[in-house]
Motif scaffolding. Sequence first.
Motif, mmCIF file in Angstrom:
data_model
loop_
_atom_site.group_PDB
_atom_site.id
_atom_site.type_symbol
_atom_site.label_atom_id
_atom_site.label_comp_id
_atom_site.label_asym_id
_atom_site.label_seq_id
_atom_site.Cartn_x
_atom_site.Cartn_y
_atom_site.Cartn_z
ATOM 1 N N PRO A 120 0.837 -1.210 0.000
ATOM 2 C CA PRO A 120 0.000 0.000 0.000
ATOM 3 C C PRO A 120 0.869 1.256 0.000
ATOM 4 C CG PRO A 120 -0.654 -1.546 1.737
ATOM 5 C CD PRO A 120 0.651 -2.030 1.187
ATOM 6 N N VAL A 121 0.223 2.367 -0.296
ATOM 7 C CA VAL A 121 0.936 3.638 -0.227
ATOM 8 C C VAL A 121 1.460 3.827 1.188
ATOM 9 C CG1 VAL A 121 0.703 6.146 -0.425
ATOM 10 C CG2 VAL A 121 -0.493 4.629 -2.035
ATOM 11 N N GLU A 122 2.699 4.315 1.305
ATOM 12 C CA GLU A 122 3.320 4.424 2.625
ATOM 13 C C GLU A 122 2.525 5.342 3.545
ATOM 14 O OE1 GLU A 122 7.708 5.510 4.427
ATOM 15 O OE2 GLU A 122 7.474 4.247 2.652
ATOM 16 N N ARG A 123 2.345 4.861 4.771
ATOM 17 C CA ARG A 123 1.587 5.601 5.772
ATOM 18 C C ARG A 123 2.472 6.614 6.500
ATOM 19 N NH1 ARG A 123 -0.393 0.939 9.621
ATOM 20 N NH2 ARG A 123 -0.193 2.739 11.024
ATOM 21 N N GLU A 124 1.801 7.476 7.228
ATOM 22 C CA GLU A 124 2.496 8.376 8.147
ATOM 23 C C GLU A 124 2.623 7.676 9.496
ATOM 24 O OE1 GLU A 124 3.686 11.567 7.764
ATOM 25 O OE2 GLU A 124 3.332 11.358 5.607
ATOM 26 N N PHE A 125 3.747 7.863 10.155
ATOM 27 C CA PHE A 125 3.977 7.254 11.469
ATOM 28 C C PHE A 125 4.431 8.336 12.455
ATOM 29 C CE2 PHE A 125 4.029 3.568 8.780
ATOM 30 C CZ PHE A 125 3.544 2.536 9.565
ATOM 31 N N ALA A 126 3.650 9.414 12.506
ATOM 32 C CA ALA A 126 3.995 10.521 13.398
ATOM 33 C C ALA A 126 4.138 10.021 14.830
ATOM 34 C CB ALA A 126 2.920 11.601 13.322
ATOM 35 N N GLY A 127 5.233 10.413 15.451
ATOM 36 C CA GLY A 127 5.481 10.006 16.826
ATOM 37 C C GLY A 127 6.351 8.776 16.951
ATOM 38 N N ASP A 128 6.494 7.996 15.860
ATOM 39 C CA ASP A 128 7.372 6.830 15.905
ATOM 40 C C ASP A 128 8.830 7.307 15.876
ATOM 41 O OD1 ASP A 128 7.333 3.591 15.029
ATOM 42 O OD2 ASP A 128 9.129 4.694 14.429
ATOM 43 N N PRO A 129 9.643 6.950 16.875
ATOM 44 C CA PRO A 129 11.012 7.493 16.969
ATOM 45 C C PRO A 129 11.855 7.253 15.720
ATOM 46 C CG PRO A 129 10.413 6.358 18.989
ATOM 47 C CD PRO A 129 9.327 6.055 18.003
ATOM 48 N N TYR A 130 11.798 6.033 15.190
ATOM 49 C CA TYR A 130 12.630 5.728 14.021
ATOM 50 C C TYR A 130 12.140 6.500 12.797
ATOM 51 C CZ TYR A 130 15.306 3.061 10.617
ATOM 52 O OH TYR A 130 16.169 2.702 9.602
ATOM 53 N N TYR A 131 10.826 6.549 12.638
ATOM 54 C CA TYR A 131 10.246 7.268 11.502
ATOM 55 C C TYR A 131 10.598 8.754 11.565
ATOM 56 C CZ TYR A 131 6.607 8.939 8.295
ATOM 57 O OH TYR A 131 5.920 9.536 7.249
ATOM 58 N N GLU A 132 10.502 9.313 12.762
ATOM 59 C CA GLU A 132 10.794 10.729 12.919
ATOM 60 C C GLU A 132 12.265 11.034 12.670
ATOM 61 O OE1 GLU A 132 8.687 12.975 13.102
ATOM 62 O OE2 GLU A 132 6.849 12.083 13.883
ATOM 63 N N SER A 133 13.139 10.122 13.093
ATOM 64 C CA SER A 133 14.562 10.338 12.876
ATOM 65 C C SER A 133 14.896 10.329 11.388
ATOM 66 C CB SER A 133 15.398 9.283 13.605
ATOM 67 O OG SER A 133 15.212 7.994 13.039
ATOM 68 N N LEU A 134 14.221 9.482 10.616
ATOM 69 C CA LEU A 134 14.430 9.447 9.160
ATOM 70 C C LEU A 134 13.925 10.727 8.515
ATOM 71 C CD1 LEU A 134 13.513 5.757 8.225
ATOM 72 C CD2 LEU A 134 15.793 6.778 8.357
ATOM 73 N N ARG A 135 12.809 11.210 8.988
ATOM 74 C CA ARG A 135 12.252 12.450 8.417
ATOM 75 C C ARG A 135 13.200 13.628 8.668
ATOM 76 N NH1 ARG A 135 6.032 13.459 9.742
ATOM 77 N NH2 ARG A 135 6.495 15.203 8.370
ATOM 78 N N ARG A 136 13.818 13.651 9.830
ATOM 79 C CA ARG A 136 14.749 14.743 10.138
ATOM 80 C C ARG A 136 15.992 14.692 9.265
ATOM 81 N NH1 ARG A 136 13.022 13.630 15.512
ATOM 82 N NH2 ARG A 136 14.837 12.279 15.860
ATOM 83 N N MET A 137 16.321 13.507 8.773
ATOM 84 C CA MET A 137 17.512 13.354 7.940
ATOM 85 C C MET A 137 17.255 13.760 6.492
ATOM 86 S SD MET A 137 18.877 9.685 9.412
ATOM 87 C CE MET A 137 20.122 9.512 8.136
ATOM 88 N N GLU A 138 16.000 13.842 6.110
ATOM 89 C CA GLU A 138 15.661 14.182 4.712
ATOM 90 C C GLU A 138 15.935 15.659 4.405
ATOM 91 O OE1 GLU A 138 11.607 13.049 4.285
ATOM 92 O OE2 GLU A 138 12.050 10.895 4.162
#
Length: 276
Positions: A258-276
């Motif tokens: 499926p289309v990738e979901r948002e995982f707001a609040g997930d530590p690993y997900y948030e760390s990846l977003r900060r690296m973008e």
Amino acid sequence: MNCINFDTRFEQYATEWMRKHAAEYKNSISRMEAKIPEVYLQWLNTPMDWLEGQTPGMYFTQYHDAGMLMDWMLAYHAQKVPVPDQLWERIVELGPAAEKALTELLDDAKAPEEARLGAISMLTEMESRAPMEKYVAWIAARDERDDLADMAAEALTAMGRAVVRPILDAAPGATPAGRETFVDVLCNFPGDPAVYDLALDLFHANPQKRALCASLLGKLGDARAIPTLRSAMEDPSLSYLDYIELRNAVEALGGDAPVEREFAGDPYYESLRRME
């Protein structure tokens, strides 16, 4: 029994060789290090006083009593001296003559675990199927942490498809950790519907291990698992790392995630977003 430390003896030989050849390699340590395998072969084939004129490479080949060699190996373990590769190789070389003694060692709860692990490795090198039932029983009764069961699983995998039926017969009575290990082995041998059913049951029974169970389904290669995996990807409590493993499994089976979901609040997900 005389448990000579072959590792130390080679280190002494190599150190002396490096001392003698230091001038030749004074500008290139890496070239000297590259010569060590050649020095080791030279050491293996050089008669040594500490072996009464025998070479390290051939020393143990003069012995043909598998039981005696096994006792010698256990003496090495008891004295906490590294078992020489050459002793290990000689036991394996004896094949069927050593198989019974090695299999009996597996049952010796008083033997060092390292020796029992070594016995599993030797039997695997011999391509022995003698301990198949023993390995299956170990895994069926295993706890979460069990080095012997882990190595037994590797040995069963090396035995090939002949292990499928004994494992399927034992799986219903196995511990949760045992069933997980069984599925890990069976995923190497797809084609039996019962294997797929067991892997799917494991996935449903272990929501806390979704990533692992999804990877096993992906490894099994049965595309029937795709709807189940896609459905699990919609769980709102899913962690981002578990989502990634589920997505990888779906794609490994030839499906579209499926289309990738948002995982707001997930530590690993948030760390990846900060690296973008």
